[in-house]
Enzyme design. Structure first.
Site, short mmCIF file in Angstrom:
data_model
loop_
_atom_site.label_atom_id
_atom_site.label_comp_id
_atom_site.label_asym_id
_atom_site.label_seq_id
_atom_site.Cartn_x
_atom_site.Cartn_y
_atom_site.Cartn_z
CD GLU A 1 -35.52 -15.47 -34.31
OE1 GLU A 1 -35.54 -14.10 -34.22
OE2 GLU A 1 -35.03 -15.74 -35.45
N GLY A 37 -36.63 -3.76 -41.01
CA GLY A 37 -36.86 -3.39 -42.63
C GLY A 37 -35.65 -2.80 -43.16
CG ASN A 91 -27.68 -3.54 -43.39
OD1 ASN A 91 -28.30 -3.99 -42.50
ND2 ASN A 91 -28.00 -3.20 -44.48
CG ASP A 109 -26.81 -7.46 -43.85
OD1 ASP A 109 -27.53 -6.42 -43.46
OD2 ASP A 109 -27.32 -8.64 -43.95
CE LYS A 152 -25.92 -9.35 -39.45
NZ LYS A 152 -26.73 -8.76 -40.61
CD1 TRP A 187 -31.13 -13.54 -34.30
CD2 TRP A 187 -31.74 -14.08 -32.24
NE1 TRP A 187 -31.92 -14.70 -34.59
CE2 TRP A 187 -32.20 -14.96 -33.17
CE3 TRP A 187 -32.00 -14.34 -30.96
CZ2 TRP A 187 -32.66 -16.20 -32.78
CZ3 TRP A 187 -32.39 -15.48 -30.57
CH2 TRP A 187 -33.00 -16.43 -31.32
CB VAL A 197 -44.17 -20.65 -42.91
CG1 VAL A 197 -42.74 -20.81 -43.09
CG2 VAL A 197 -44.68 -19.17 -43.47
CA CA Z 1 -29.19 -6.14 -42.35
#
Ligand code: CA
Length: 640
Positions: free
Chosen positions: A90, A203, A282, A327, A354, A415, A576
């Site tokens: 990214e 977070g 958010n 969110d 968003k 993003w 992963v």
């Molecule tokens: Ca969020």
């Protein structure tokens, strides 16, 4: 005296850097990345010195060697095996003094000779993967680094901030922003504002108490710190802004994790006003009812904050989503530009949120100028013309009854970088067109410390539960019509008139992004592995290359060396072992703190997405293109 001291400190650290670099380094450091260089970044387009290319993060390059007449002749000049996968690529690579710097999974930094792609050095902060992985909401991803006076400034997923010598790849200083033990991680690229590194924390879904902080770029010493959510009032407020924010919360709001408002993507800096602009995530948990905040605005979640770069004192704020329940992190790119609105030149800050609205705000005062939907949405009827406050559809304030709302948590724009071309006056937005999500508050919710606490039930498809053959009714739709059968598109948006000029399919809000150039081009990286180019004014497709990387794509950059213009992209994922948090539906392409998944009710769980174990994934690579490049493109290969 204070100013004098600062000057000496700055000079001595420059001296130290050059002494450490030696003779050869001195010869190569033709253009040290100083504050002046960053202020002028993007003026010539030869280098790519900061995340968004220009101070306003417009991702507009004045280069025009590659243009509408010849872009179809773009071919591969070199490729670099990034290796060490485990998540999407990214980061926005940076280019300085003939070297490309970037960051891959687990915060590993690498430097390449820009002419050949040969690795110069690689630095691994050795993040403790086992302990940090459960603290990552949205994949093992990093959005990049910063450059300043001979150093690569590199945040690590576990909350450290390191300065790496650009020549040797060895650490110069290390400091601590936050601890992953406290549910904080760092996924965003740091920015430089007047000799300071500004960086924030992820977070928000735990939630954490969000913040961003400034560190002296030459020493790593913390200069100031700004929380985005007020703390426990009985302990006193850090500043007046926190006191004011606390009035927009009720009850024992500080006891459930910290309220959210994480800072995981956008920061920009205006040297003229000396303001740092920061987007905040958010509030958490998501539903007002679970958060026990009915009717409260919950500052400064889902907002843009403008703080003084020297002091971190709040100058103004604008809250996009008061009392957010969906969110709608408002962390997307904060683009600064000077545009004419209704015949009047304005210094603006812009965001494709968003929540589906394109915001134009006066960046000096924070006053709302305009905002219109750039895709279809149902959560609000529109924005108040004077204040910009959303006029929320009452049904969108959901409770225990499920209701489909658009956009959903993945957002109409996430993003993936947009870009602004001053010649066309258009902003190129990688947008999601069909991001609806069925929200329902979890009436059995219990706060679990150290876990993600969304408070929302993930059990319905985007059209909600079907009753008697009919989906649940959604609130009325507003916004420009989407493309038929397309989930995502590149939207060319005129911010002055708030209208769509053209739209082309492909893209989506997680992965890839755009850069636009004086060659009347807009390059887009599409998350399925493609590099495409359109004419910037009309949206005619002129190039469409499948890079073979298949997924995990980062944004494109363009730069020039030895008289040749190049385009560089990175992509691909390693493997992963992905364990969904709390046994929730597997979470595919997610970015930052943005959940991006819809599980169909009653359907078996979808197969793991590429890069999340089991599915096909491509070895991460960086590819650099040039006119008449002759190297064969890598064929898709399984990750090692
Ligand atoms: Ca969020």
């Amino acid at each position: 005296m204070h100013a004098f001291k600062l000057k000496i400190l700055s000079l001595s650290s420059v001296g130290f850097a050059f002494a450490a670099l030696g003779h050869q380094a001195l010869a190569q450091q033709l253009h040290p990345v100083t504050d002046a260089a960053l202020r002028n970044a993007g003026t010539t387009g030869t280098e790519w010195l900061s995340y968004g290319l220009t101070p306003g993060e417009t991702r507009y390059s004045p280069l025009n060697q590659i243009n509408t007449s010849n872009v179809s002749k773009l071919g591969l000049a070199w490729s670099y095996d990034i290796h060490g996968g485990g998540g999407n690529q990214e980061a926005t690579p940076l280019v300085s003094n003939g070297v490309i710097y970037s960051m891959t999974n687990w915060s590993v930094v690498y430097a390449l000779d820009a002419r050949t792609g040969r690795e110069k050095w690689r630095w691994d902060p050795e993040v403790n993967q086992a302990t940090v992985r459960p603290k990552l909401c949205c994949g093992v991803v990093s959005r990049g680094i910063a450059l300043y006076e001979g150093k690569v400034i590199a945040p690590t997923l576990d909350g450290r901030l390191d300065a790496i010598d650009v020549e040797t790849g060895k650490p110069v200083w290390e400091t601590r922003v936050a601890y992953s033990q406290d549910n904080y991680t760092i996924t965003m690229a740091p920015r430089i504002a007047k000799g300071k590194v500004i960086v924030g924390v992820s977070g928000g879904e735990f939630p954490v108490r969000g913040f961003f902080a400034a560190f002296d770029a030459n020493t790593g010493r913390q200069v100031w710190k700004f929380y985005t959510i007020p703390g426990d009032p009985s302990k006193g407020f850090e500043n007046e802004a926190m006191r004011k924010a606390a009035a927009t919360w009720t009850g024992d709001y500080w006891k459930m994790g910290g309220g959210g408002g994480s800072v995981w993507d956008a920061i920009s800096y205006d040297p003229n006003t000396n303001l740092v602009f920061v987007g905040t995530g958010n509030a958490g948990p998501w539903p007002e009812s679970v958060r026990k905040q009915k009717g409260m605005d919950n500052l400064y979640a889902a907002s843009v904050l403008a703080v003084n770069a020297d002091t971190g004192i709040l100058k103004w704020y604008f809250q996009m989503v008061p009392g957010d329940e969906w969110d709608f992190d408002s962390v997307q790119q904060l683009m600064l530009a000077d545009i004419t609105v209704k015949g009047r030149p304005r210094k603006v800050l812009m965001q494709a949120n968003k929540n589906g609205f394109y915001y134009v705000i006066d960046r000096v005062t924070g006053k709302f100028i305009s905002g219109q939907p750039f895709v279809e949405g149902t959560w609000a009827k529109g924005l108040d013309e004077v204040t910009g406050r959303p006029i929320v559809n009452p049904e969108a304030h959901y409770g225990n009854q499920p209701i489909p709302i658009a956009p959903g948590p993945g957002g109409a724009h996430n993003w993936s970088p947009m870009s602004f071309n001053p010649a066309t006056g258009l902003v190129y937005i990688p947008a999601s067109l069909t991001g609806a999500f069925t929200y329902r508050a979890d009436d059995k919710f219990e706060y679990k410390p150290g876990k993600q606490n969304l408070g929302t039930v993930f059990a319905f498809g985007p059209n909600g539960p079907v009753t008697d053959g009919k989906p649940l009714p959604a609130p009325p739709t507003i916004g420009p019509k989407p493309l038929a059968n397309e989930r995502a598109a590149l939207v060319a948006w005129d911010p002055a008139t708030q209208t769509r000029k053209w739209i082309m399919p492909g893209g989506g809000s997680i992965g890839g992004g755009t850069v636009t150039t004086a060659g009347n081009l807009v390059f887009q990286v599409i998350p399925d592995g493609r590099l495409v180019a359109y004419s910037a004014d009309k949206g005619e497709k002129l190039l469409d290359v499948q890079t073979g990387l298949r997924g995990g794509m980062g944004p494109p950059i363009t730069w020039e060396l030895d008289g040749k213009q190049y385009v560089t992209v990175a992509g691909g994922t390693g493997t992963v072992q992905f364990t969904p948090p709390g046994g929730a539906a597997p979470a595919p392409a997610r970015g930052g703190d943005g959940i991006h998944v819809q599980a169909e009710a009653g359907a078996p769980p979808p197969p793991p997405p590429p890069g999340f174990g089991g599915g096909p994934s491509a070895t991460p690579k960086m590819l650099t293109f040039v006119l008449d490049g002759k190297l064969p493109l890598p064929s898709p290969e399984p990750a090692k």
